[in-house]
Design a protein around this motif. Structure first.
Motif, mmCIF file in Angstrom:
data_model
loop_
_atom_site.group_PDB
_atom_site.id
_atom_site.type_symbol
_atom_site.label_atom_id
_atom_site.label_comp_id
_atom_site.label_asym_id
_atom_site.label_seq_id
_atom_site.Cartn_x
_atom_site.Cartn_y
_atom_site.Cartn_z
ATOM 1 N N PHE A 1 0.851 -1.185 0.000
ATOM 2 C CA PHE A 1 0.000 0.000 0.000
ATOM 3 C C PHE A 1 0.882 1.227 0.000
ATOM 4 O O PHE A 1 1.817 1.318 0.766
ATOM 5 C CB PHE A 1 -0.895 0.033 1.242
ATOM 6 C CG PHE A 1 -2.015 -0.960 1.159
ATOM 7 C CD1 PHE A 1 -3.255 -0.569 0.683
ATOM 8 C CD2 PHE A 1 -1.820 -2.270 1.516
ATOM 9 C CE1 PHE A 1 -4.282 -1.475 0.588
ATOM 10 C CE2 PHE A 1 -2.844 -3.186 1.421
ATOM 11 C CZ PHE A 1 -4.078 -2.791 0.961
ATOM 12 N N SER A 2 0.634 2.139 -0.825
ATOM 13 C CA SER A 2 1.320 3.417 -0.759
ATOM 14 C C SER A 2 0.298 4.470 -1.111
ATOM 15 O O SER A 2 -0.755 4.165 -1.640
ATOM 16 C CB SER A 2 2.499 3.459 -1.712
ATOM 17 O OG SER A 2 2.075 3.144 -3.005
ATOM 18 N N ASP A 3 0.664 5.691 -0.787
ATOM 19 C CA ASP A 3 -0.334 6.739 -0.982
ATOM 20 C C ASP A 3 -0.009 7.662 -2.163
ATOM 21 O O ASP A 3 1.068 8.096 -2.319
ATOM 22 C CB ASP A 3 -0.450 7.585 0.278
ATOM 23 C CG ASP A 3 -1.877 7.677 0.716
ATOM 24 O OD1 ASP A 3 -2.140 8.388 1.656
ATOM 25 O OD2 ASP A 3 -2.726 7.043 0.095
ATOM 26 N N ASP A 4 -0.553 8.116 -2.262
ATOM 27 C CA ASP A 4 -0.485 9.303 -3.082
ATOM 28 C C ASP A 4 -1.837 9.733 -3.602
ATOM 29 O O ASP A 4 -2.738 8.907 -3.387
ATOM 30 C CB ASP A 4 0.615 9.089 -4.068
ATOM 31 C CG ASP A 4 1.512 10.054 -4.573
ATOM 32 O OD1 ASP A 4 1.352 11.090 -4.113
ATOM 33 O OD2 ASP A 4 2.300 9.785 -5.441
ATOM 34 N N ALA B 1 5.174 10.273 -5.997
ATOM 35 C CA ALA B 1 5.462 9.075 -5.184
ATOM 36 C C ALA B 1 5.091 7.823 -5.968
ATOM 37 O O ALA B 1 5.839 6.832 -5.996
ATOM 38 C CB ALA B 1 4.679 9.133 -3.870
ATOM 39 N N LEU B 2 3.952 7.875 -6.620
ATOM 40 C CA LEU B 2 3.501 6.722 -7.409
ATOM 41 C C LEU B 2 4.440 6.472 -8.590
ATOM 42 O O LEU B 2 4.824 5.330 -8.863
ATOM 43 C CB LEU B 2 2.066 6.983 -7.899
ATOM 44 C CG LEU B 2 1.457 5.960 -8.853
ATOM 45 C CD1 LEU B 2 1.527 4.551 -8.282
ATOM 46 C CD2 LEU B 2 -0.003 6.302 -9.146
ATOM 47 N N LYS B 3 4.854 7.550 -9.249
ATOM 48 C CA LYS B 3 5.761 7.377 -10.392
ATOM 49 C C LYS B 3 7.061 6.718 -9.954
ATOM 50 O O LYS B 3 7.573 5.815 -10.621
ATOM 51 C CB LYS B 3 6.079 8.731 -11.045
ATOM 52 C CG LYS B 3 5.007 9.193 -12.002
ATOM 53 C CD LYS B 3 5.459 10.342 -12.891
ATOM 54 C CE LYS B 3 5.891 11.548 -12.096
ATOM 55 N NZ LYS B 3 6.003 12.777 -12.859
ATOM 56 N N THR C 1 7.570 4.680 -7.412
ATOM 57 C CA THR C 1 7.306 3.256 -7.157
ATOM 58 C C THR C 1 7.216 2.496 -8.473
ATOM 59 O O THR C 1 7.801 1.417 -8.635
ATOM 60 C CB THR C 1 5.955 3.095 -6.403
ATOM 61 O OG1 THR C 1 6.003 3.895 -5.236
ATOM 62 C CG2 THR C 1 5.668 1.655 -6.031
ATOM 63 N N LEU C 2 6.492 3.074 -9.415
ATOM 64 C CA LEU C 2 6.264 2.380 -10.685
ATOM 65 C C LEU C 2 7.541 2.229 -11.502
ATOM 66 O O LEU C 2 7.777 1.184 -12.121
ATOM 67 C CB LEU C 2 5.213 3.131 -11.513
ATOM 68 C CG LEU C 2 3.776 3.062 -10.975
ATOM 69 C CD1 LEU C 2 2.857 3.973 -11.776
ATOM 70 C CD2 LEU C 2 3.248 1.620 -11.027
ATOM 71 N N LYS C 3 8.394 3.275 -11.482
ATOM 72 C CA LYS C 3 9.640 3.192 -12.262
ATOM 73 C C LYS C 3 10.472 2.014 -11.798
ATOM 74 O O LYS C 3 11.042 1.273 -12.600
ATOM 75 C CB LYS C 3 10.435 4.491 -12.131
ATOM 76 C CG LYS C 3 9.901 5.606 -13.001
ATOM 77 C CD LYS C 3 10.747 6.857 -12.821
ATOM 78 C CE LYS C 3 10.088 8.043 -13.483
ATOM 79 N NZ LYS C 3 10.641 9.318 -13.006
ATOM 80 N N ILE C 4 10.564 1.850 -10.470
ATOM 81 C CA ILE C 4 11.350 0.734 -9.916
ATOM 82 C C ILE C 4 10.721 -0.593 -10.331
ATOM 83 O O ILE C 4 11.406 -1.505 -10.800
ATOM 84 C CB ILE C 4 11.386 0.809 -8.367
ATOM 85 C CG1 ILE C 4 11.960 2.148 -7.924
ATOM 86 C CG2 ILE C 4 12.092 -0.397 -7.757
ATOM 87 C CD1 ILE C 4 13.391 2.167 -7.506
ATOM 88 N N THR D 1 -4.528 7.387 -18.224
ATOM 89 C CA THR D 1 -3.308 7.940 -18.819
ATOM 90 C C THR D 1 -2.085 7.233 -18.277
ATOM 91 O O THR D 1 -1.172 6.867 -19.010
ATOM 92 C CB THR D 1 -3.218 9.457 -18.514
ATOM 93 O OG1 THR D 1 -4.411 10.073 -18.962
ATOM 94 C CG2 THR D 1 -2.021 10.090 -19.180
ATOM 95 N N LEU D 2 -2.069 7.041 -16.967
ATOM 96 C CA LEU D 2 -0.927 6.400 -16.332
ATOM 97 C C LEU D 2 -0.767 4.959 -16.827
ATOM 98 O O LEU D 2 0.350 4.495 -17.075
ATOM 99 C CB LEU D 2 -1.124 6.432 -14.810
ATOM 100 C CG LEU D 2 0.080 6.191 -13.929
ATOM 101 C CD1 LEU D 2 1.264 7.063 -14.323
ATOM 102 C CD2 LEU D 2 -0.293 6.454 -12.473
ATOM 103 N N ALA D 3 -1.879 4.266 -17.005
ATOM 104 C CA ALA D 3 -1.800 2.887 -17.512
ATOM 105 C C ALA D 3 -1.166 2.892 -18.906
ATOM 106 O O ALA D 3 -0.328 2.035 -19.220
ATOM 107 C CB ALA D 3 -3.200 2.270 -17.558
#
Ligand code: ADE
Length: 357
Positions: A4-7, A53-55, A57-60, A87-89
């Motif tokens: 779980f993470s926020d953003d 923050a989400l970006k 996490t996703l890059k990793i 868009t993010l998907a």
């Protein structure tokens, strides 16, 4: 295990099977709106503004998936409409150099809909399901083994001769999007590796979105003009982008085509969008609660009936921003207008309200 993470592509990487009517509640989207949105969608992380923050996490996760030559973990994005889930998907698919198939839960009504789409995927591809909280039980149960071990349980024969077959399917990544994470069943939620809430955008972030869109559309805009539009966009890039178009039309007809602060403010005033981004419906809702119900609490259905709006639209589209800005409050007995709400609409705050807050 869920973390779980926020953003919300490269056009030719996106294939859209059986795209059903988009029931996105934000506003009813015309085909023109959708093609406008597609033209200005960022394709890569470095074009995608906000949700940092989400970006990260996703890059990793994307780099790790590439190094392991394994599919990316299933992802669940939730939050109010218009914040960039689709868009993010698309960005993720581009960064993974893979294809994305975009659909929505109401389009997956019959078992064969979901089975067909799962079987049409290739290894590493992405399946994006919007409004995933609306999946029916049968579709959900088909998804469980598909998400977990990449197979489908198929039955053949009748009565005593019935046999269950395990049919392997490609190792895909599911990206689910919902405005209501709480409405998702526990077992489905547990099958996502990353669950992330998208945040409302800051004024600075939205100003960057506005400038990027203006530049793609070859519209001249000053920093102050961009900030003015950003400040009235309810923390939501989809709204910011639509306002850019409306203000650009105004600038062309009433000014010299350049969006500066004065032109932006005049255009937005004519659209009845106030300094906080509230529109006629927001104000009508708060005014009704104040005038007819002494500030509340009032139940959601009562509010919806009084405004002639759908209660889901009130709950998913209008309310999140009013709550976030502190203009209304949710209580177990219904919605109340806060002292900030009273003040914003120019009403005197009643004593009883003052003592309650
Ligand atoms: N358009 C819509 N969402 C966006 C974002 N997050 N960054 C840039 N442009 C956008």
């Amino acid at each position: 295990m869920a973390i779980f993470s926020d953003d919300d592509t490269n056009e030719n990487l996106i294939s859209k099977p059986k795209l059903q009517k988009n029931e996105d509640l934000e506003t009813s989207q015309t085909d023109y709106d959708k093609s406008f949105e597609n033209n200005i969608r960022p394709k890569k992380f470095d074009e995608y503004i906000g949700q940092s923050a989400l970006k990260d996490t996703l890059k990793i996760s994307i780099e790790a998936a590439k190094k392991r030559a394994q599919p990316l973990d299933h992802l669940l994005f939730y939050g109010p409409p218009g914040l960039g889930k689709t868009t993010l998907a698309g960005v993720i698919a581009n960064e993974l150099e893979t294809k994305i198939k975009i659909t929505s839960a109401p389009a997956l009504e019959r078992p064969r809909d979901i089975i067909g789409i799962l079987m049409s995927l290739k290894d590493g591809e992405i399946l994006f399901i919007d409004e995933i909280h609306r999946l029916n039980k049968v579709a959900e149960e088909i998804l469980y083994p598909a998400m977990e071990d990449f197979y489908l349980d198929m039955t053949t024969g009748k009565a005593q001769t019935v046999k269950t077959l395990r049919v392997p399917i490609p190792k895909f990544t599911l990206i689910g999007a919902t405005t209501k994470a709480g409405a998702l069943s526990g077992p489905l939620r547990d099958r996502f590796g990353i669950i992330h809430r998208l945040q409302f955008y800051t004024k600075q972030e939205l100003s960057a979105v506005v400038k990027r869109t203006a530049s793609i559309l070859e519209i001249k805009i000053t920093d102050e003009g961009a900030l003015s539009i950003a400040g009235r966009s309810r923390g939501t890039p989809r709204i910011a982008n639509r306002l850019v178009k409306r203000v650009a039309d105004y600038a062309l007809v009433r000014a010299d085509g350049i969006i500066d602060e004065k032109v932006a403010n005049m255009a937005l005033d004519t659209l009845h969008i106030d300094k906080f981004g509230l529109d006629n419906t927001d104000r009508a809702m708060m005014t009704m609660i104040i005038e007819k119900y002494d500030g509340g609490p009032v139940g959601l259905e009562t509010i919806a009936a009084a405004l002639g709006e759908d209660s889901k639209t009130i709950e998913d589209v209008y309310e999140p921003f009013l709550l976030q800005e502190g203009f209304i409050q949710r209580t177990p007995r219904g919605r109340k207008v806060s002292p900030e709400g009273y003040r914003h609409l120019g009403y005197k705050i009643p004593n009883i309200q003052q003592s309650l807050f």
